[in-house]
Structure formats: C-alpha cells, structure tokens
Design a protein around this motif. Structure first.
Motif, short mmCIF file in Angstrom:
data_model
loop_
_atom_site.label_atom_id
_atom_site.label_comp_id
_atom_site.label_asym_id
_atom_site.label_seq_id
_atom_site.Cartn_x
_atom_site.Cartn_y
_atom_site.Cartn_z
N ARG A 142 0.79 -1.17 -0.26
CA ARG A 142 -0.25 -0.06 -0.04
C ARG A 142 0.86 1.32 -0.05
NH1 ARG A 142 -3.58 -3.26 2.97
NH2 ARG A 142 -2.57 -2.94 5.08
N ILE A 143 2.06 1.10 0.72
CA ILE A 143 2.79 2.45 0.95
C ILE A 143 3.67 2.48 -0.56
CG2 ILE A 143 5.05 3.07 1.80
CD1 ILE A 143 4.07 1.90 4.42
N LEU A 144 4.37 1.41 -1.42
CA LEU A 144 4.77 1.43 -2.68
C LEU A 144 4.06 1.80 -3.41
CD1 LEU A 144 7.28 -1.54 -1.71
CD2 LEU A 144 7.70 0.98 -1.66
N GLY A 145 2.49 1.36 -3.63
CA GLY A 145 1.70 1.54 -4.92
C GLY A 145 1.87 0.21 -5.76
N THR A 146 2.32 -0.93 -5.18
CA THR A 146 2.54 -2.13 -5.93
C THR A 146 1.37 -3.05 -5.50
OG1 THR A 146 4.14 -2.72 -4.11
CG2 THR A 146 5.15 -1.67 -6.05
N THR A 147 1.47 -4.22 -6.24
CA THR A 147 0.38 -5.29 -5.71
C THR A 147 1.36 -6.33 -5.29
OG1 THR A 147 -1.02 -4.61 -7.78
CG2 THR A 147 -1.20 -6.90 -7.09
N VAL A 148 0.59 -7.09 -4.61
CA VAL A 148 1.68 -8.17 -3.91
C VAL A 148 0.75 -9.77 -3.88
CG1 VAL A 148 0.84 -8.14 -1.51
CG2 VAL A 148 3.03 -8.70 -2.06
#
Ligand SMILES: [Zn+2]
Length: 311
Positions: free
Chosen positions: A98-104
């Motif tokens: 959520r902080i990085l703007g990525t999907t996990v």
C-alpha cells in the motif's frame, strides 16, 4: 442417488477450492500501454528489500508492479511459526505494498522447503503470463539461502517456457519472451553481481524505508535469527530500534550506489551520478529477451524524463 449426491458435493468442493485459490491471485492490470513488471522473491520481504525503490518509482508513473513471495515465510521468526506467522507476514507485505503502490501475492509454499519442482515452475509460468510481463525480476542462483537459490532456478526455468504454447495451455502464452533481470547481491563466486541497469532511488528512499518498517516481524524483531533483546522495552526504546533498522536499510542502498558509481555515471552522466546517495542495481539474465540500451531505458523510464513503454 447416493453417488449422485457425492459427485455434486465433490464438484461443489472443487469449485469452492478453485474460487478460493483464484481469490488469492490479484486480477491482472488493464492493458493500458503501461509497463508490466513482476518481481519474485523467496520470502515476504525479499522483493521489497531488493526492488522497493524502483517499484515505488514505477508505480508513481502508473506502471503495474507485482511482488510475488514464492514461500509464505512461516518459519521466519525466532519465537513464532506456522499459520499465524504466515498470516502476519502476508499482512506485513500487504501494508508495504500500500505504501509503495504495488500489488502483492504470497504463494503458499513452506518457508525453508522450497524446491524447484515442475508444479512450482508451472505456477510461475502462469503468474508471468497472467501479468503479461514486460520485465521479470528475481534473485541470482548463488546465494546463502536455499529458498533464494530455488526461487532463482524456478524463474530461470520459466523464462522462455512462457512463450511455449503447449505448456500450461490454460493460460495464453506470451508472444515475446520478457526481459529477465536479477537483483544485486554481495556474493563473489562464481562472479560478482553486475549493474547492467542502476537506478537512483533517492526520490523514494523514505517511502522504501517506511514500507520496510511495516515488516516488524523481520526487521524490528529480528526474524529467524532474532531473540528477546530485539523486542522494544518502552516507546522510547522502540523509537531508537526503529531508527537503527531504517539506518541499516538505507546503508545497503548507499553501498550499492558506492559500489556501482561508474555505472551510475553511464546512466545519469558524471555530474548527476556524483549526487546519487541511494541506488538499486539489476543484472540481465541471459535466458530472457536480450534488451538494447534503448529498450532498457523504456523499461526503466527514470533517466531522461521520458516515461513508459510503447512496443
Ligand atoms: Zn529471503
């Protein structure tokens, strides 16, 4: 009648299991012309450590970045283990993403037991295809941790095969072999990491450190090699320990910039390269598509203000 009921029950169960499984894999992004990057790490923190900065830079430009942990991290703590630890670590990487703007996504393989099996290879082939990846990142195969080595083997074994129609025919094959690249590491044998691309992550270093700080089980509490002395004893003590962890993480990226200062100059020009404090570096894997410098500039659109892919 009993048989019919049994078959219906079995079918329902199969549907439920496949529904649950598909719920865990995030939907692939829209085909909007943006870059599509998928990064593999063995444990829930490896991708964030190795590519958290570049991940945040891509995400800030609207590109689609997915971090996959190939194991669930369920022995990565000195005091707790099993399902509860796996759940805790999945929540940690979700917070970081959520902080990085990525999907996990975290795959449900046991930590410390990852093997380069056909089943795992097929899993990775499907994930790379589903993401329609332009670029795939992984660790190198020479590393102290068996899960890191086997993650590298699995990704290498998926390279090229993602273009072969009749393996995993349930997921459309890729027409182009993606570019595959390795994270940087400090191992010297059989040869030290090369920086075929190096990225200045100064603009997002705080974001990266914030994302890593979320993973308290690993960094504040010491992960598998921690002990009671890692645990904060007061709010003040906690502040001191968190600051120390952040400093340690920053130092790794400072060291990467120092080590590859010459390569920074090749990408940013000598003057700008001297100013760079924190960096992440990547090495081309020979089993993926072999990119020209021009293509690398499209995949890493951070060097001259240009942005994004158009292939
Ligand atoms: Zn790891």
């Amino acid at each position: 009648m009993k048989h019919v009921l049994q078959s219906v029950a079995a079918l329902c169960l199969t549907l439920l299991v496949s529904l649950l499984a598909s719920a865990q894999t995030p939907a692939p992004p829209p085909e909007d012309g943006k870059l599509r990057i998928i990064c593999f790490g063995a444990h829930p923190d490896d991708c964030e450590l190795q590519a958290g900065g570049v991940g945040a830079l891509w995400a800030a430009q609207g590109h689609h970045v997915k971090f996959v942990s190939v194991t669930n991290g369920d022995i990565g703590h000195w005091r707790e283990a099993g399902g509860p630890l796996a759940t805790r670590r999945r929540k940690e990487v979700e917070g970081a993403s959520r902080i990085l703007g990525t999907t996990v996504e975290v795959l449900d393989n046991h930590d410390g037991e990852l093997m380069p099996t056909l089943e795992n290879r097929q899993k990775l082939i499907r994930l790379i295809r589903q993401w329609k990846a332009d670029l795939v990142l992984s660790p190198r195969a020479w590393d102290y941790h068996p899960d890191h080595r086997n993650t590298s083997l699995l990704v290498q074994d998926a390279a090229y095969m993602v273009t072969v129609p009749f393996i995993c025919p349930d997921v459309p094959f890729l027409k182009d072999n993606p570019v595959f690249m390795y994270y940087t590491d400090r191992f010297q044998k059989p040869y030290p990491s090369q920086a075929d691309v190096i990225v200045n992550i100064d603009p997002v270093i705080d974001k990266k450190l914030d994302a890593l700080a979320v993973m308290e089980s690993q960094f504040l509490e010491g992960g598998a090699n921690g002990n009671e002395s890692f645990m904060p004893t007061s709010p003040k003590d906690r502040e001191v320990k968190v600051a120390r962890v952040r400093q340690g993480h920053a130092a790794r990226n400072l060291a990467t910039a120092e080590r590859f200062r010459k390569e920074l100059g090749e990408w940013y020009g000598q003057d700008k390269a001297k100013q760079v404090k924190h960096a992440e570096a990547f090495e081309i894997c020979e089993y993926g598509r072999r990119p020209s410098k021009e293509e690398l500039k499209k995949l890493f659109p951070f060097f001259d203000g240009s942005g994004g892919k158009s292939r």
